[in-house]
Structure formats: C-alpha cells, structure tokens
Design a protein around this motif. Sequence first.
Motif, PDB file in Angstrom:
ATOM      1  N   GLU A  80      14.714 -15.932  14.477  1.00 46.68           N
ATOM      2  CA  GLU A  80      13.514 -15.645  15.256  1.00 46.68           C
ATOM      3  C   GLU A  80      13.445 -16.367  16.591  1.00 46.68           C
ATOM      4  OE1 GLU A  80      10.125 -16.376  12.792  1.00 46.68           O
ATOM      5  OE2 GLU A  80      10.611 -14.767  11.377  1.00 46.68           O
ATOM      6  N   GLY A  81      14.200 -17.436  16.759  1.00 48.09           N
ATOM      7  CA  GLY A  81      14.125 -18.185  18.012  1.00 48.09           C
ATOM      8  C   GLY A  81      14.620 -19.607  17.836  1.00 48.09           C
ATOM      9  N   ARG A  82      14.018 -20.537  18.590  1.00 48.73           N
ATOM     10  CA  ARG A  82      14.446 -21.937  18.548  1.00 48.73           C
ATOM     11  C   ARG A  82      13.267 -22.862  18.288  1.00 48.73           C
ATOM     12  NH1 ARG A  82      18.771 -22.797  23.527  1.00 48.73           N
ATOM     13  NH2 ARG A  82      20.099 -21.000  23.057  1.00 48.73           N
ATOM     14  N   ILE A  83      13.560 -24.003  17.687  1.00 49.44           N
ATOM     15  CA  ILE A  83      12.556 -25.039  17.507  1.00 49.44           C
ATOM     16  C   ILE A  83      13.215 -26.400  17.675  1.00 49.44           C
ATOM     17  CG2 ILE A  83      12.802 -25.240  14.988  1.00 49.44           C
ATOM     18  CD1 ILE A  83       9.645 -25.504  14.980  1.00 49.44           C
ATOM     19  N   GLN A  84      12.472 -27.327  18.225  1.00 52.17           N
ATOM     20  CA  GLN A  84      12.972 -28.676  18.474  1.00 52.17           C
ATOM     21  C   GLN A  84      12.789 -29.546  17.246  1.00 52.17           C
ATOM     22  OE1 GLN A  84      12.355 -31.148  22.309  1.00 52.17           O
ATOM     23  NE2 GLN A  84      10.697 -31.832  20.968  1.00 52.17           N
ATOM     24  N   ALA A  85      13.739 -30.464  17.047  1.00 50.63           N
ATOM     25  CA  ALA A  85      13.619 -31.458  15.978  1.00 50.63           C
ATOM     26  C   ALA A  85      13.793 -32.850  16.577  1.00 50.63           C
ATOM     27  CB  ALA A  85      14.662 -31.219  14.897  1.00 50.63           C
ATOM     28  N   TYR A  86      12.962 -33.780  16.112  1.00 50.52           N
ATOM     29  CA  TYR A  86      13.063 -35.192  16.493  1.00 50.52           C
ATOM     30  C   TYR A  86      13.769 -35.914  15.361  1.00 50.52           C
ATOM     31  CZ  TYR A  86      11.539 -40.025  17.334  1.00 50.52           C
ATOM     32  OH  TYR A  86      11.506 -41.384  17.520  1.00 50.52           O
TER      33      TYR A  86
END
Length: 637
Positions: A80-86
Amino acid sequence: MAEQNKDAGELVRVRRNKLEELQSAGKNPFEIMKYDTTHHSMEIKDHFEELEGKEVSVAGRMMFKRVMGKASFCNIQDLEGRIQAYVARDEIGVEEYKDFKKMDIGDIIGIKGTVFVTKTGEKSIHAKEVVLLSKSLKPLPEKFHGLKDTDARYRQRYVDLIMNEESKGTFIKRSKIISKIRSFLDGQGFMEVETPMLVPNAGGAAARPFETHYNALDEDVKLRISLELYLKRLIVGGLEKVYEIGRVFRNEGVDTRHNPEFTLMELYQAYTDYNGMMELTENLYRYLAQEVVGSTTITYNGIEMDLGKPFEKITMVDAVKKYAGVDFDEIHTVEDARKAADEHHVEYEERHKKGDILNLFFEEFVEDKLVQPTFVLDHPVEISPLTKKKPENPDYVERFEFFMNGWEMANAYSELNDPIDQRERFKAQEELLAQGDEEANSTDEDFLNALEIGMPPTGGIGFGIDRMVMLLTDSSAIRDVLLFPTMKSLDAKKGGAKAEKAAAAEKKTAEKVDFSNVKIEPLFEQMIDFDTFSKSDFRAVKIEACEEVPKSKKLLKFTLNDGTDRKRTILSGIHEYYEPEELIGKTAVAIVNLPPRKMMGIDSEGMLISAVHEEGGREGLNLLMVDDRIPAGAKLY
C-alpha cells in the motif's frame, strides 16, 4: 549515496559476505518460513487516531535507512505504500541493533512496535523488534537515474514495481478494472467460461497465428487468435449469455498499441443483435469510468473524452464520405473503387474488392479522427466473414467497431447463424488464403456442424482489455499496462539457428563491404543541396516503438524519444532489412529539422540515417545505431 558510487560487483560481493556471516551465526534469513503481520502501511496512517499507542507488526522492503548512533530511522515499503520506523538500540537490544545497522536497502524486513507520531509530525512505528526476512543480494537502482531506461523497466518489471509507485498503481488499477468488468457482467446474468488456447483451426479474427506441434498427438496446432468460435458453440449448447477474459496470440509486430499476446474479452448473448451490444458497451464503459476514475469524463494524454453523453453513431460509408469526401454509395464496381483509391493515393492489392478498398479508405482517412466515443456501423461483407448481412443491403453487414482516441476499442456483430451462408464465407476466406493472405480464416467444419445443429439470433462483441486499461490509466504504451510484455531476448542463444545464421551473415557482410560502392541516400541526392544538408540537425534518438505501416510492405513507423517533451514519428523504408521488434530500445541517429513529409497519410518528421551499399549487384542497408549510453537528444557534430 556512497553505496551507489561503488563498483556493482563489489556491492554484490559485500552483500554475499554479509549473508555468509549471518548463516555462520545461525541467523540465515532464508530459513524463516513466515512472519505474522497485523496491518499495512496506509492502514496505519489512515486509522492513526485509533491505533496510536497500540502494537502493530508490518513487513516490507527497506527503502531508506539513516543510522544516528544509538538510534536510527528507516522506511519500509509494502503493497500500500511506505511507513517510517524509529529503531533504538535500547529498545530492540544491543546485538539486534548491530544486525540492523548491517542491513541493506532492498532487504525484506519485519517490524513490530507501537504507533506514534514524531516531533516533525510523521506517523511512524516505534520498533520493539526488527527481523531480517530475506536478504537482497543485488542493490536497487538509484531512484532518479536508475529508472530512465524503459527497456530495463519492461524486462525487470519486479524492479520497476519496487521503484515506481506510478507503475505499481497502474497494475493495481488494471486488476480493479478486470474485477469490475466481471462484477458488471455477472450482474447482467452472464456466465464466465474458459475455452481452448491450443486449437487445430485458429479462426474468429483476421490475424496470422502462431503455430506449434503437439507431441502426444503428433499434430500441428495453433495458438488461438480469438475466442469467438468456441464461445458460439456454447450459445448453440444453450448457455445464453457467456463471456471469457483470456490471452490470445497473434503473430504480428510490436508497437505502442500491439503486443503478440494480449488480453481479449469476448461475450455472446442469445436473442439480441448488434444494437444490444451497443447498449451494453455504453453501459459498461460508463460503469468502469465511474468505478475506476470516479467520473464519466476521462482524460487521456491531455484530451478529455466524455462517456456520459450518448455515443456517436455513424456508418462506415458516411464516415468515409465525411472525412475523405468519397461516397461509396456512388461507387458500384471494383474498377471504380480502384480509380478512387488511385486518385486519393490509397494503396491496395490486386485481390482487394470494393468493400476491402472502402475499409482501406476508412483506415487511411477516418480512424484517427474518432477521438470521442463513436460506433462505426455497417461494414462491408468482404471484411466480415462471421457477420449477418443487412437484409436491405447484403453488400454490408450488421457490425460495428467502437472507437475512442482514434483507436479501435471493441468489435461487435449480429452473429451469422446461417450455416449455408457461413460455409460460403469460409470458402471465400480459403480463396484469400490461397492468394497469400496469411490473416484469412480457414474452414472450421466442427463450427459449421454446430451451426447446423442450430444457433439462435445472437449478438457478440470483443473488447481489447489492454487498450481499455491504457485509456483508464492514461498510459502511453501497451507495454506500460502489461506486467511482462513481449521483448526480444537478450540471450543470442534463444534465437537458435536463425540468430546464428543472421550473425554469420552480418559478419560476412561486414567483411566484404566495398565502401567505394556506398551510395548517397536518394532523398539527399535528389532533393537536398549541400547548404540545406550543412544545416541539418543530427540527434541521437531512442526507438520507443516500431510497427509495420498498414498496406505497405516497405515502411516501418518509428515512435522516437528525441530528448524533447513530445514523441517524434518517422517513417523509414527499411522493413526488408529489419523486423520491428528487433529495433525497439535501440539508439539511432536522425535528422530532426527536416519539414514533415506525408507518407501513407502519416507525417514523417525527419529521417533516420542508414548506410546503403551495393554488394554483388544487390543493395544492402544498415540502420545507423549507436551506443545506448548516448542520451536521447544528444547532438552530433
């Protein structure tokens, strides 16, 4: 960025070494069987308010990583897309953080953590666990420079889908279009069926089939060019509404609208005619536009097409009269038709009859004018061997072609169900076949037997799914909507003896060329003085598409990237020496500042440069091709 500057071989070696280290430490990612995910990236972003502070797990490809001592950020990309992870060392553990820092862009990873928002307002995941699920052993292309080569995009679609969100979106939309077609037809009471691909007799369309051999039966068979004849057998069997969406295969050239294998949908409905098919077509296209685009007005290449209004209807005779100024109602003999063709520079063959020449006029003068949705009705009987004649005028049949954007989008008939008439039509096709028409049909005795059992009055239509997808996704070429388009093999061995023979002939020719016999291209010799020649603008051009010019045995039509925002069309009489598909993707040299010249009714905007020579009293020709690293539009001095 530093990774991009390293030698490609070195990058692969480093990644393989990392894999070996992982395997030696008992952390082989390829031994992981599954990873449980709870959400996709966009799902988390779209429902952030209810998910904030809750634990989620996602999986995808790492597309970005920034290491900052004891804490890092990365982006992962899923369907579906991208997401950031810390990712923090104190949260996931010291050893695990060391492993994370060694991960590469392109690796497939799983992340478990809590949903939060960063100080900059980005919705993210605070990682509690990072798992390497699959090691990428080859680096991805650098985003802004690695995706310019359209040939590589088509050959390595898996990389294209990773790097190009627009491309992935096109294919997701294609899947939705086909799903909506099924939903629409199922709602109309149609039954989806499947019919054979390997057939003894490839009929139902005017096309040259692929041929192969069935070892188990020791029989020659063909790949189907159409779905028609088997679907009609099912109408005979009492299945009153049937459709099939499937691959068909036509042994023809490759260009922006043609691929040798493509997706066709055909449907047949008992107890209706071509008028019923027109109504169905209007309703289907409006439904798809609304469901996929969100409006009955669609835009293709900057041109708006209105599917909300009733579609225009015009007969083929009236269309030719309107756009070519020739009234075929006043033409009664083949001789008169040939005379009209000669006067309008329409090429025809000796075997062509009046109806064939009418169709040639239509192709020459009308097709590209039909931008808004238009039904072209009542085609000549000579080009319609499977269609009912019009009772009031048996020279024509109840057939329409549906046009948008100057393209044929669908083809429909009031289906011929008279077995005696059908046998006569097949006989006429057999005569054309004997005269060298490789696209003519041959007699299908089993189909005739089915008609003799009895077929009800029936309406039928075929839709080109790929062109439909092109219009609804605003895609410029058919290869942009085919996940794996047909491409000429990069492996010379794939061509077998033919490739070896061609290579040997090329080598022999190269060794024997007598350059004292090299001739000046006739256009220069006869029409261009030195002063004009000295002002010629020579440019490198990328061949994006190449196709045979209808009705011409010599001309190829090239669609070229000349480094500008628009595509350039050039026609060249080199078909004797090259097949279209072998030139696609090549870099050639063209003069781009010559005035356009009409060739077969098409504006040729310049000239491709070839080397012409004589050998043994016979002319030879080689298209001048240069290193593919030279960019389109590069000027030659």
